[in-house]
Design an enzyme around this catalytic site. Sequence first.
Site, PDB file in Angstrom:
ATOM      1  N   ASP A   1      30.711  38.391  36.422  1.00  0.00           N
ATOM      2  CA  ASP A   1      30.201  39.441  37.302  1.00  0.00           C
ATOM      3  C   ASP A   1      31.294  40.436  37.667  1.00  0.00           C
ATOM      4  O   ASP A   1      31.114  41.636  37.579  1.00  0.00           O
ATOM      5  CB  ASP A   1      29.578  38.828  38.570  1.00  0.00           C
TER       6      ASP A   1
ATOM      7  N   ASP B   1      38.488  40.442  39.650  1.00  0.00           N
ATOM      8  CA  ASP B   1      39.122  40.733  40.936  1.00  0.00           C
ATOM      9  C   ASP B   1      40.622  40.454  40.793  1.00  0.00           C
ATOM     10  O   ASP B   1      41.354  41.272  40.246  1.00  0.00           O
ATOM     11  CB  ASP B   1      38.431  39.851  41.987  1.00  0.00           C
TER      12      ASP B   1
HETATM   13  P1  5GP Z   1      39.103  36.508  40.445  1.00  0.00           P
HETATM   14  O1  5GP Z   1      39.390  35.150  39.911  1.00  0.00           O
HETATM   15  O2  5GP Z   1      39.199  37.619  39.411  1.00  0.00           O
HETATM   16  O3  5GP Z   1      39.857  36.813  41.691  1.00  0.00           O
HETATM   17  O4  5GP Z   1      37.637  36.510  40.983  1.00  0.00           O
HETATM   18  C1  5GP Z   1      36.587  36.440  40.180  1.00  0.00           C
HETATM   19  C2  5GP Z   1      35.442  35.785  40.929  1.00  0.00           C
HETATM   20  O5  5GP Z   1      35.546  35.936  42.360  1.00  0.00           O
HETATM   21  C3  5GP Z   1      34.192  36.489  40.531  1.00  0.00           C
HETATM   22  O6  5GP Z   1      33.600  35.865  39.414  1.00  0.00           O
HETATM   23  C4  5GP Z   1      33.343  36.372  41.761  1.00  0.00           C
HETATM   24  O7  5GP Z   1      32.636  35.166  41.717  1.00  0.00           O
HETATM   25  C5  5GP Z   1      34.320  36.326  42.919  1.00  0.00           C
HETATM   26  N1  5GP Z   1      34.473  37.661  43.541  1.00  0.00           N
HETATM   27  C6  5GP Z   1      35.514  38.505  43.446  1.00  0.00           C
HETATM   28  N2  5GP Z   1      35.294  39.641  44.137  1.00  0.00           N
HETATM   29  C7  5GP Z   1      34.062  39.518  44.673  1.00  0.00           C
HETATM   30  C8  5GP Z   1      33.254  40.373  45.504  1.00  0.00           C
HETATM   31  O8  5GP Z   1      33.565  41.513  45.868  1.00  0.00           O
HETATM   32  N3  5GP Z   1      32.042  39.866  45.852  1.00  0.00           N
HETATM   33  C9  5GP Z   1      31.608  38.627  45.469  1.00  0.00           C
HETATM   34  N4  5GP Z   1      30.399  38.243  45.895  1.00  0.00           N
HETATM   35  N5  5GP Z   1      32.346  37.810  44.711  1.00  0.00           N
HETATM   36  C10 5GP Z   1      33.548  38.249  44.301  1.00  0.00           C
HETATM   37 MG    MG Z   2      32.227  34.332  39.574  1.00  0.00          MG
END
Ligand code: 5GP
Ligand code: MG
Length: 175
Positions: free
Chosen positions: A101, A104
Amino acid sequence: MTEHNVHHPRPLIRAERLRARCRQMGRAIARDYAGQDLLVVPLLGGAFCFVADLVREIPLPGLELHFASASSYGAGTISSGRVQLSALPDCAGRPVLVVDDILDTGRTLEAVCTALTSAGISSLRSCVLLDKPSRRIADISADYVGFTIPDRFVIGYGLDYDGRYRHLPDVCVID
Ligand code: 5GP
Ligand code: MG
């Protein structure tokens, strides 16, 4: 009884734009993987709406889906920084497209890509609906990006806040 809509979601990207972008991305992916038996690996639950719309725009006869899950979030909007992975498919020799999705910090995608790479796949690309480049910690980028967004916590179209709001048709921000 729980209070409804306590967070007052406001649309950031509406359903029509999401659908149009899925169509463009699907066509690009179909072109890039023409003649190949692509294995699509969506990361649940956040990618469930996106991947459903995306794969229906990829007219490749040999496409297969294997659902996986990766979680890094603890409660609310605070990331724990640790990534837990479900069992990955038997994908030796296959071209794999990981679908998530949102990108981040990049820790999730980095962990999944590392695990898939050691599984002997023939190629690996990633596709995310949303990209928040300003938050990146891991040195990683996605091959297909739907929308680049500012550093706001988003919900809807699969994305949750403590398990809620995944069913909203638009990608929304909450205050
Ligand atoms: P990362 O590992 O890149 O920090 O985060 C990825 C995961 O964190 C995404 O697959 C998602 O599930 C969650 N995530 C990151 N940012 C957001 C956000 O703005 N909203 C939501 N609902 N989930 C997020
Ligand atoms: Mg996720």
